[in-house]
Design an enzyme around this catalytic site. Structure first.
Site, PDB file in Angstrom:
ATOM      1  N   ILE A  14      20.444  21.829 -35.200  1.00  0.00           N
ATOM      2  CA  ILE A  14      21.433  22.796 -34.699  1.00  0.00           C
ATOM      3  C   ILE A  14      22.799  22.126 -34.560  1.00  0.00           C
ATOM      4  CG2 ILE A  14      21.932  24.469 -32.873  1.00  0.00           C
ATOM      5  CD1 ILE A  14      18.880  24.351 -32.169  1.00  0.00           C
ATOM      6  N   SER A  36      17.326   9.204 -33.958  1.00  0.00           N
ATOM      7  CA  SER A  36      15.878   9.168 -33.722  1.00  0.00           C
ATOM      8  C   SER A  36      15.182  10.324 -34.430  1.00  0.00           C
ATOM      9  CB  SER A  36      15.566   9.203 -32.222  1.00  0.00           C
ATOM     10  OG  SER A  36      16.118  10.355 -31.633  1.00  0.00           O
ATOM     11  N   ASN A  37      15.913  11.415 -34.688  1.00  0.00           N
ATOM     12  CA  ASN A  37      15.291  12.545 -35.395  1.00  0.00           C
ATOM     13  C   ASN A  37      16.247  13.156 -36.428  1.00  0.00           C
ATOM     14  OD1 ASN A  37      13.013  14.165 -35.830  1.00  0.00           O
ATOM     15  ND2 ASN A  37      13.868  15.824 -34.591  1.00  0.00           N
ATOM     16  N   ASP A  60      22.919   5.718 -28.340  1.00  0.00           N
ATOM     17  CA  ASP A  60      21.854   6.381 -27.588  1.00  0.00           C
ATOM     18  C   ASP A  60      22.448   6.889 -26.273  1.00  0.00           C
ATOM     19  OD1 ASP A  60      19.539   6.958 -26.018  1.00  0.00           O
ATOM     20  OD2 ASP A  60      18.376   5.656 -27.366  1.00  0.00           O
ATOM     21  N   LYS A  87      12.340  17.186 -28.619  1.00  0.00           N
ATOM     22  CA  LYS A  87      12.089  18.636 -28.579  1.00  0.00           C
ATOM     23  C   LYS A  87      10.700  19.093 -29.016  1.00  0.00           C
ATOM     24  CE  LYS A  87      13.498  19.718 -33.243  1.00  0.00           C
ATOM     25  NZ  LYS A  87      14.010  20.694 -34.177  1.00  0.00           N
ATOM     26  N   SER A 127      16.835  26.961 -23.508  1.00  0.00           N
ATOM     27  CA  SER A 127      15.835  27.587 -24.374  1.00  0.00           C
ATOM     28  C   SER A 127      15.227  28.795 -23.678  1.00  0.00           C
ATOM     29  CB  SER A 127      14.747  26.542 -24.646  1.00  0.00           C
ATOM     30  OG  SER A 127      13.611  27.130 -25.216  1.00  0.00           O
ATOM     31  N   TYR A 152       8.302  19.293 -21.979  1.00  0.00           N
ATOM     32  CA  TYR A 152       9.551  19.626 -22.680  1.00  0.00           C
ATOM     33  C   TYR A 152      10.235  20.816 -22.008  1.00  0.00           C
ATOM     34  CZ  TYR A 152      12.703  21.888 -25.915  1.00  0.00           C
ATOM     35  OH  TYR A 152      13.812  22.509 -26.451  1.00  0.00           O
ATOM     36  N   LYS A 156      14.049  21.374 -19.727  1.00  0.00           N
ATOM     37  CA  LYS A 156      15.126  22.378 -19.865  1.00  0.00           C
ATOM     38  C   LYS A 156      15.406  23.013 -18.511  1.00  0.00           C
ATOM     39  CE  LYS A 156      15.961  21.691 -24.128  1.00  0.00           C
ATOM     40  NZ  LYS A 156      17.161  20.931 -24.480  1.00  0.00           N
ATOM     41  N   TYR A 180      18.677  29.431 -26.226  1.00  0.00           N
ATOM     42  CA  TYR A 180      18.380  29.837 -27.608  1.00  0.00           C
ATOM     43  C   TYR A 180      17.003  30.468 -27.663  1.00  0.00           C
ATOM     44  CZ  TYR A 180      21.380  25.641 -28.377  1.00  0.00           C
ATOM     45  OH  TYR A 180      22.329  24.669 -28.340  1.00  0.00           O
ATOM     46  N   PHE A 181      16.862  31.460 -28.538  1.00  0.00           N
ATOM     47  CA  PHE A 181      15.535  31.982 -28.842  1.00  0.00           C
ATOM     48  C   PHE A 181      14.986  31.131 -29.998  1.00  0.00           C
ATOM     49  CE2 PHE A 181      14.583  35.252 -25.750  1.00  0.00           C
ATOM     50  CZ  PHE A 181      15.706  35.064 -24.962  1.00  0.00           C
ATOM     51  N   SER A 219      -1.587  29.034 -41.155  1.00  0.00           N
ATOM     52  CA  SER A 219      -2.462  29.705 -40.187  1.00  0.00           C
ATOM     53  C   SER A 219      -1.615  30.632 -39.323  1.00  0.00           C
ATOM     54  CB  SER A 219      -3.134  28.673 -39.268  1.00  0.00           C
ATOM     55  OG  SER A 219      -3.962  27.838 -40.015  1.00  0.00           O
TER      56      SER A 219
END
Ligand code: NAD
Ligand code: WQD
Length: 344
Positions: A14, A36-37, A60, A87, A127, A152, A156, A180-181, A219
């Site tokens: 994002i 890191s991601n 960091d 996240k 979130s 997690y 938030k 955020y949705f 699935s």
């Protein structure tokens, strides 16, 4: 230039889309990310899209001294958008301390530094997870916060409280909490998007990886919910639309338009889509047939949630614009581009 914005987590999913929209709107951006991601070449791709290279500091947010150095070096930062966080919901259950440390201490460091460097405010990535399963749908910002389902989700909730308490205590800062949705899709250029990290847990990356043949089958987690077709319902928000909400929030903050020192906005479309509806929309938008099967429910899933985005529409002056078909095509285009680049 409209002002210098620090974007933590700015090379992430994002964050990178938001840097693009900020630069397109005339803001100067300093990215802080520890990678890191995410990958450093995201900065090149942002430059390719916008023609402007944002400043990038591989730092960091847990490192207070290094973070302080960023404020010294890039004098005049007027606001922060704080994306940097861990996240993955499942991982947070396995490694709660990693999540509490990373997500809480990063924010605390920023809140401590802000007044010392005259930073006016912070936009925080929250979130819809804070609502749990809402009693009333569509959910509004004043709905009760439910006990978090995961460490997690708890970070938030706690971070929202840390911001509220800090402002209440007399800190001169302002804050806007964006809930955020479900963010999905990618930039239409196909140059930035969500990077896969192992086997995806989220629906869209798993779906596009199945469509391209990396995964055998998608699935569908449950068709026995109390919803019209039995599968879960979410509010899927296009990531570029979501990025634009941050530009609105920053303008509101810097132009002193906030009604309260801390404001909260739902960032969603206002439309709920079931998993099965989404699969069918993907198939008709892309012409790609998807191999899927109904399996059992996934533990911890919310049955249905979608936003009432009226406050964001009216007060923030922001509205989701992109159709679900265009959004799903952008997600597919991104998956194809990843294959071209040999990433997946
Ligand atoms: P992402 O993982 O793509 O981006 C987060 C970025 O932060 C990554 O680039 C990572 O390297 C960086 N980072 C993590 N910890 C850091 C640290 N200590 N210091 C510096 N950089 C650090 O995630 P995203 O999907 O872009 O999410 C951005 C924010 O939005 C997060 O706070 C997330 O919790 C929140 N959010 C995401 C979703 C979603 O479904 N993607 C939904 C609601 C809220
Ligand atoms: C969406 C729907 C699944 C995968 C999570 C976090 C939340 C937020 C967004 C950050 C659900 C179904 C999924 C699959 C499926 N993140 N599904 N098969 O669970 O709404 O929210 O990401 O704040 O905190 O919990 O998103 O993409 O995982 O699932 O049927 O392989 O797709 O059951 O109904 P979710 P998701």
């Amino acid at each position: 230039m409209k002002g210098k914005i620090l974007v933590t987590g700015g090379t992430g999913y994002i964050g990178s889309h938001t840097v693009v929209e900020l630069q397109n709107s005339g803001y100067e951006v300093v990215i802080v990310d520890n990678l890191s991601n995410s990958r450093a070449d995201v900065v090149d791709n942002i430059e390719q899209i916008t023609g402007v290279r944002p400043a990038f500091e591989q730092v960091d947010c847990l490192d207070y001294a290094a973070l302080e150095e960023v404020f010294r070096k890039h004098e005049g930062i007027c606001a922060i958008i704080h994306f940097a966080a861990s996240k993955a919901v499942g991982e947070s259950v396995q490694k709660p301390l990693l999540y509490y440390r990373n997500n809480l201490v990063s924010l605390i460091n920023l809140l401590e530094l802000m007044p010392n460097y005259a930073v006016k405010g912070i936009v925080f990535s929250s979130s819809c997870t804070v609502y749990g399963q809402p009693d009333v749908l569509p959910v509004t910002e004043d709905a009760p916060i439910k006990k978090a389902e995961s460490p997690y989700g708890n970070t938030k909730q706690i971070n929202e409280e840390i911001i509220q308490d800090t402002v209440k205590s007399g800190s001169p800062i302002r804050a806007i909490l964006l809930r955020y949705f479900n963010p999905i899709g990618a930039h239409p250029s196909g140059l930035i998007g969500e990077l896969p990290n192992g086997v995806p847990m989220n629906l869209i990356p798993f779906l596009t990886q199945t469509a391209i043949g990396i995964r055998e089958k998608l699935s569908v987690f449950g068709d026995d919910y109390h919803t019209p077709d039995g599968s879960c319902i979410r509010d899927y928000i296009n990531v570029v639309d979501l990025a634009k909400a941050h530009v609105h929030a920053i303008a509101r903050m810097l132009e002193d338009k906030q009604d309260e020192k801390v404001e909260v906005f739902n960032i969603g479309t206002g439309r709920g889509l079931s998993v099965l509806e989404l699969i069918h929309a993907f198939e008709s938008a892309t012409g790609v047939k998807l191999n899927y099967q109904i399996t059992g429910r996934r533990a911890g899933d919310i049955e249905q949630v979608w936003a009432n985005p009226e406050k964001a529409n009216k007060v923030l002056g922001w509205k989701a614009e992109t159709s679900i078909e265009d959004t799903l095509r952008s997600a597919w285009n991104w998956q194809l581009k990843l294959r071209e680049r040999g990433i997946q």
